[in-house]
Design a protein around this motif. Structure first.
Motif, mmCIF file in Angstrom:
data_model
loop_
_atom_site.group_PDB
_atom_site.id
_atom_site.type_symbol
_atom_site.label_atom_id
_atom_site.label_comp_id
_atom_site.label_asym_id
_atom_site.label_seq_id
_atom_site.Cartn_x
_atom_site.Cartn_y
_atom_site.Cartn_z
ATOM 1 N N LEU A 284 0.840 -1.191 0.000
ATOM 2 C CA LEU A 284 0.000 0.000 0.000
ATOM 3 C C LEU A 284 0.881 1.249 0.000
ATOM 4 O O LEU A 284 1.963 1.255 0.583
ATOM 5 C CB LEU A 284 -0.912 0.020 1.224
ATOM 6 C CG LEU A 284 -1.847 -1.174 1.430
ATOM 7 C CD1 LEU A 284 -2.734 -0.939 2.644
ATOM 8 C CD2 LEU A 284 -2.691 -1.437 0.196
ATOM 9 N N ASN A 285 0.397 2.277 -0.650
ATOM 10 C CA ASN A 285 1.089 3.565 -0.668
ATOM 11 C C ASN A 285 0.176 4.577 0.016
ATOM 12 O O ASN A 285 -0.645 5.236 -0.626
ATOM 13 C CB ASN A 285 1.407 3.989 -2.100
ATOM 14 C CG ASN A 285 2.240 5.268 -2.161
ATOM 15 O OD1 ASN A 285 2.770 5.731 -1.147
ATOM 16 N ND2 ASN A 285 2.356 5.850 -3.345
ATOM 17 N N ILE A 286 0.314 4.672 1.329
ATOM 18 C CA ILE A 286 -0.567 5.519 2.135
ATOM 19 C C ILE A 286 0.275 6.492 2.960
ATOM 20 O O ILE A 286 1.270 6.104 3.570
ATOM 21 C CB ILE A 286 -1.444 4.669 3.074
ATOM 22 C CG1 ILE A 286 -2.335 3.737 2.248
ATOM 23 C CG2 ILE A 286 -2.301 5.549 3.976
ATOM 24 C CD1 ILE A 286 -3.157 2.795 3.073
ATOM 25 N N ARG A 287 -0.160 7.722 2.985
ATOM 26 C CA ARG A 287 0.544 8.753 3.743
ATOM 27 C C ARG A 287 -0.458 9.456 4.660
ATOM 28 O O ARG A 287 -1.466 9.968 4.203
ATOM 29 C CB ARG A 287 1.178 9.761 2.783
ATOM 30 C CG ARG A 287 1.980 10.864 3.466
ATOM 31 C CD ARG A 287 2.745 11.661 2.424
ATOM 32 N NE ARG A 287 1.828 12.254 1.441
ATOM 33 C CZ ARG A 287 2.209 12.707 0.255
ATOM 34 N NH1 ARG A 287 3.466 12.606 -0.124
ATOM 35 N NH2 ARG A 287 1.328 13.246 -0.579
ATOM 36 N N ILE A 288 -0.158 9.434 5.955
ATOM 37 C CA ILE A 288 -0.996 10.117 6.946
ATOM 38 C C ILE A 288 -0.172 11.213 7.600
ATOM 39 O O ILE A 288 0.883 10.939 8.167
ATOM 40 C CB ILE A 288 -1.531 9.132 8.003
ATOM 41 C CG1 ILE A 288 -2.418 8.071 7.334
ATOM 42 C CG2 ILE A 288 -2.316 9.879 9.082
ATOM 43 C CD1 ILE A 288 -2.942 7.020 8.286
ATOM 44 N N GLU A 289 -0.654 12.437 7.509
ATOM 45 C CA GLU A 289 0.061 13.587 8.043
ATOM 46 C C GLU A 289 -0.799 14.292 9.091
ATOM 47 O O GLU A 289 -1.889 14.773 8.778
ATOM 48 C CB GLU A 289 0.417 14.568 6.922
ATOM 49 C CG GLU A 289 1.314 13.979 5.845
ATOM 50 C CD GLU A 289 1.629 14.993 4.754
ATOM 51 O OE1 GLU A 289 1.574 16.203 5.043
ATOM 52 O OE2 GLU A 289 1.913 14.564 3.625
#
Length: 203
Positions: free
Chosen positions: A94-99
């Motif tokens: 998965l390519n997930i980014r949480i900021e």
């Protein structure tokens, strides 16, 4: 007296609609997740113990908090569980980014605000695209919380209409915050779907 009675009636109607919208969330969420677990069960050697525990924790969270306000950090813990469940059904990373800034994690939001955004992103997007990450950003400015969830539009995204889950989420936020809520959904020219929420911050 009549004015107070009218206000009380509106409050009851608001709570009734919130309850109705919340009641739609749990079965829908459970149905989709059980479908994922069923697919996993068809793979030989798959240990369903950990994902079943994640599902149990998610359903306990939904049942316990209902229309309460919870810390952003608490909601994000459930997002992590949901992502872990989703990761099991994808063959590619998965390519997930949480900021989110650490000092925002204590601020409170209506429960089940972040989870439906991520669920719709997974359902209608492509979480494995290497160039366009599934992006969840939470920020705060001028006493307001801003949430943006962006995903690449997947091949099975449908007819381009706004998913029902997002419509229900919009209504829930509006019932909580009235005209202080700002909600928007749009498709961009570079084939991304962007959902944005903004409402007053609560401590």
């Amino acid at each position: 007296w009549s004015e107070r009675g009218c206000d009380a009636k509106k409050a009851r109607e608001r709570l009734s609609e919130l309850d109705m919208l919340r009641a739609r969330v749990a079965p829908h969420f459970l149905y989709n997740t059980l479908n994922n677990l069923y697919a996993l069960s068809q793979r030989s050697g798959t240990d369903l113990g950990p994902p079943l525990m994640d599902l149990a924790d998610l359903m306990r969270y939904i049942a316990k908090h209902q229309n309460e306000f919870v810390a952003i950090g608490t909601e994000l813990e459930q997002v992590d569980r949901f992502i872990a469940l989703q990761a099991l059904r994808h063959q590619h990373p998965l390519n997930i980014r949480i900021e989110v800034d650490d000092d925002l994690r204590r601020l409170r939001v209506p429960s089940m605000v972040l989870l439906p955004l991520m669920e719709n992103a997974f359902k209608h997007g492509d979480p494995c695209d290497r160039t366009i990450p599934m992006d969840l950003r939470i920020s705060s400015a001028n006493g307001r919380i801003h949430i943006a969830c962006t995903n690449k539009i997947g091949a099975l995204a449908g007819d381009g209409s706004i998913p029902t889950g997002n419509h229900n989420l919009q209504r829930r936020v509006e019932l909580h915050f009235g005209d202080q809520a700002v909600v928007s959904f749009c498709n961009t020219k570079d084939h991304r779907f962007v959902a944005e929420l903004s409402f007053p911050a609560s401590t």
